[in-house]
Design a protein around this motif. Structure first.
Motif, PDB file in Angstrom:
ATOM      1  N   PRO A  51       2.581   9.905  -3.499  1.00  0.00           N
ATOM      2  CA  PRO A  51       2.929   9.134  -2.282  1.00  0.00           C
ATOM      3  C   PRO A  51       4.358   9.053  -1.896  1.00  0.00           C
ATOM      4  O   PRO A  51       5.153   9.164  -2.897  1.00  0.00           O
ATOM      5  N   ASP A  52       4.694   9.083  -0.491  1.00  0.00           N
ATOM      6  CA  ASP A  52       6.022   9.091  -0.091  1.00  0.00           C
ATOM      7  C   ASP A  52       6.838   7.798  -0.064  1.00  0.00           C
ATOM      8  O   ASP A  52       8.032   7.825   0.109  1.00  0.00           O
ATOM      9  N   GLY A  53       6.181   6.839  -0.072  1.00  0.00           N
ATOM     10  CA  GLY A  53       6.579   5.348  -0.176  1.00  0.00           C
ATOM     11  C   GLY A  53       5.517   4.356  -0.184  1.00  0.00           C
ATOM     12  O   GLY A  53       4.199   4.694  -0.448  1.00  0.00           O
ATOM     13  N   CYS A  54       5.964   3.340   0.301  1.00  0.00           N
ATOM     14  CA  CYS A  54       5.078   1.998   0.254  1.00  0.00           C
ATOM     15  C   CYS A  54       5.247   1.232   1.644  1.00  0.00           C
ATOM     16  O   CYS A  54       6.381   1.092   2.016  1.00  0.00           O
ATOM     17  N   TYR A  55       4.078   0.662   1.971  1.00  0.00           N
ATOM     18  CA  TYR A  55       4.410  -0.253   3.207  1.00  0.00           C
ATOM     19  C   TYR A  55       4.221  -1.851   2.435  1.00  0.00           C
ATOM     20  O   TYR A  55       3.014  -1.871   1.821  1.00  0.00           O
ATOM     21  N   LEU A  56       5.067  -2.629   2.611  1.00  0.00           N
ATOM     22  CA  LEU A  56       4.936  -4.054   2.154  1.00  0.00           C
ATOM     23  C   LEU A  56       4.567  -5.066   3.292  1.00  0.00           C
ATOM     24  O   LEU A  56       5.336  -4.844   4.273  1.00  0.00           O
ATOM     25  N   ARG A 113       8.897   0.853   2.601  1.00  0.00           N
ATOM     26  CA  ARG A 113       9.941   1.114   1.378  1.00  0.00           C
ATOM     27  C   ARG A 113       9.975   2.388   0.804  1.00  0.00           C
ATOM     28  O   ARG A 113       8.775   3.006   0.943  1.00  0.00           O
ATOM     29  N   LYS A 114      10.934   2.631  -0.204  1.00  0.00           N
ATOM     30  CA  LYS A 114      10.711   3.901  -0.856  1.00  0.00           C
ATOM     31  C   LYS A 114       9.979   3.820  -1.934  1.00  0.00           C
ATOM     32  O   LYS A 114       9.047   4.848  -2.226  1.00  0.00           O
ATOM     33  N   ASP A 115       9.800   2.673  -2.643  1.00  0.00           N
ATOM     34  CA  ASP A 115       9.011   2.452  -3.830  1.00  0.00           C
ATOM     35  C   ASP A 115       8.027   1.255  -3.838  1.00  0.00           C
ATOM     36  O   ASP A 115       8.321   0.504  -2.818  1.00  0.00           O
ATOM     37  N   LYS A 117       0.904  -1.132   0.050  1.00  0.00           N
ATOM     38  CA  LYS A 117      -0.156   0.038   0.060  1.00  0.00           C
ATOM     39  C   LYS A 117       1.065   1.197  -0.105  1.00  0.00           C
ATOM     40  O   LYS A 117       1.771   1.358   0.768  1.00  0.00           O
ATOM     41  N   ALA A 118       0.552   2.134  -0.689  1.00  0.00           N
ATOM     42  CA  ALA A 118       1.160   3.614  -0.792  1.00  0.00           C
ATOM     43  C   ALA A 118       0.612   4.323   0.358  1.00  0.00           C
ATOM     44  O   ALA A 118      -0.424   4.287   0.412  1.00  0.00           O
ATOM     45  N   PHE A 119       1.607   5.223   0.740  1.00  0.00           N
ATOM     46  CA  PHE A 119       1.307   6.019   1.758  1.00  0.00           C
ATOM     47  C   PHE A 119       1.686   7.430   1.579  1.00  0.00           C
ATOM     48  O   PHE A 119       2.900   7.597   0.942  1.00  0.00           O
TER      49      PHE A 119
END
Length: 85
Positions: free
Chosen positions: A36-41, A54-56, A19-21
């Motif tokens: 988005p500033d980054g992603c949650y994996l 994560r960054k991307d 999910k992007a955040f």
């Protein structure tokens, strides 16, 4: 922190979702377009669900239950850490 390649091992994780955040210290204005500033994996590993920041977003192509490989390094007291970004 830079980790020597010799200490890295690659382990398999079960992909759950990504999910992007976006974050802002002052909030967002109504109607403002937000990048988005980054992603949650989210992954499942050794009986636990973990959230990795994560960054991307690079796993957008995967489906829930797919197996992914991530680099892991062992810390000072034997704990494992995913070596991302």
């Amino acid at each position: 922190r830079i980790v020597p390649r010799a200490q890295l091992t690659y382990k398999t994780f079960e992909f759950l979702e990504e999910k992007a955040f976006a974050a802002s210290a002052y909030g967002f204005l109504e109607g403002e377009t937000v990048e988005p500033d980054g992603c949650y994996l989210f992954v499942y590993y050794q009986g636990r669900i973990s959230r990795l920041k994560r960054k991307d977003c690079t796993f957008w192509n995967n489906k829930r239950g797919d197996l992914i490989t991530l680099p892991v390094v062992k810390g000072l007291w034997g704990y494992e850490f995913v070596a991302l970004d």
